[in-house]
Write an enzyme that holds these catalytic residues in place. Sequence first.
Site, PDB file in Angstrom:
ATOM      1  CD  GLU A 117      46.250  51.181  43.766  1.00  0.00           C
ATOM      2  OE1 GLU A 117      45.380  50.775  41.724  1.00  0.00           O
ATOM      3  OE2 GLU A 117      44.907  51.091  44.031  1.00  0.00           O
ATOM      4  CG  HIS A 177      47.030  42.355  44.355  1.00  0.00           C
ATOM      5  ND1 HIS A 177      48.034  41.206  44.054  1.00  0.00           N
ATOM      6  CD2 HIS A 177      46.481  42.983  44.000  1.00  0.00           C
ATOM      7  CE1 HIS A 177      47.043  41.691  42.648  1.00  0.00           C
ATOM      8  NE2 HIS A 177      46.461  42.887  43.102  1.00  0.00           N
TER       9      HIS A 177
END
Length: 496
Positions: free
Chosen positions: A222, A246
Amino acid sequence: MPDIHNQSGLNDRPVDLVIFGGTGDLAMRMLFPSLYFLEYDGHLPDSLRIIAAARKDMTRDEFLGILDKRLQGVVGAGYLCENIKTHLYDRLSYQPLDVESGTGFESLAKKLRHKDLCDMVAYCSTAPRLYGQICELLEIYGLTGDTCRIVLEKPIGHDLQSCKDVNDAVGAVFDEQRIYRIDHYLGKETVQNLMALRFANSLFEPLWDANGIEQVQITVSETIGVEDRWDYYNDYGALKDMVQNHIMQLLCLVAMEPPTSMDADAVRDEKLKVLRALRPIPLSELAQKTVAGQYTAGTVAGKDVPGYLDEGKKPSNTETFVALRAEIDNWRWAGVPFYLRTGKRLPYRHSQIFIQFKGVPHSIFPDESNLSLEPNKLVIHLQPEENIKLLMMNKVPGLGRDATTLQEVSLDLSISPEARSRRRPIAYERLLLDILADRSTLFVRRDETEAAWQWIDNIANGWSALGMKPSPYVAGTWSPPASVELTERYGHDWHD
Ligand code: NAD
């Protein structure tokens, strides 16, 4: 103007969908926009009713006023349509309530249709510490029978024990078959496509093991920092916020054995076997097989950004980057490294699964051609683009004088050009549709969450026992140098 005739194929039993935390960030940014798009595409049955429930005392009109503004910000102008909004708003009501005091639940119960006529779905989009209380209150008001199901947002706890506590509290009221634990990565089109790629083709299966695969990498990077979630994030860190859910779900889908069917338990049984076969990383190997980092001030996309500690204005050993070498102790994967990596304030945003096959056993090409001879790779991009590419060797076309010149070419295995021009659904659209249809294959079972926490706790507790602290990395760079060493130590490189 789209046709809003119901094309869902869902069964006809009506549903009352109650969204607890209906004014929150997740509801406004993801859940209501997803419901809007499902309405737009004609997937919502006419009988569906939606009740937003939250702490703020306001009228339905006030709530719709807030929602309307937020939808305008999230749904692109090309898709905003008065007719669709009207249909969605006609289904919607608002219920102020307080989960801690129980006020408002009696009115909520009165708003719901009788269970002989209708199913009820309680979507918990509040802080997880409230999930147990929501369940208790639903039980008090008779909203927990066979016709009711519950949806839980992540995170389920912050370690194995707290995860068990949440699961126990919810499980005291709802059977496991009626609990939907969300991992929104499972709603992504490309993640489902990975299942299709593996199990709707016979091509890859003979190569899909330690004989055919050299290494697997899963990266979720990110560019954003923690922003206004510093206090929340500081209690979790990258390992618990991203890897436990995730990344471990993606690892399961890559590594699991073929399930006997797409039935929920058939798929989840296979994922669970992978989680249970993950080798715990012993204390003696933690420094070699794990890396934790924390960003300092730097530049991301041309913009100066502060460091993690400057944002929180207090000392912290929470990691904003983590890289791990995981190994799966079973026949199929023995010896194959699964490198897992995630972090904030990295140079660019992408999520991908990278699978490198073994190289050719013997090259017939002259030395100069061998320089460009690369092993085959399968690259599954999950975001920002969603596509699947197979990297293959090919001859450079033309009449080379001395040798066959080789090049790596990329075959696009993902969606067709027509499909690419269509709107890409939000992951929550798929998940909401499955919740309404009572299909739980894409949701996480209790034993999966607990097995994942067990593996993660071992690392987190090991870091504490050894007093390991995150190494600093400058925002906008690819993490501490130790992360590069983690793969190089075993003769591999990160695929960036
Ligand atoms: P938020 O703080 O923005 O919203 C919380 C909501 O809960 C609000 O509607 C608030 O009114 C309601 N609420 C709080 N206390 C209440 C009480 N006592 N009684 C009734 N309602 C109460 O939170 P969020 O960011 O929307 O997150 C919601 C859940 O989703 C959390 O579990 C979070 O971990 C999870 N989640 C959020 C995101 C995200 O991007 N925001 C992503 C993944 C998971």
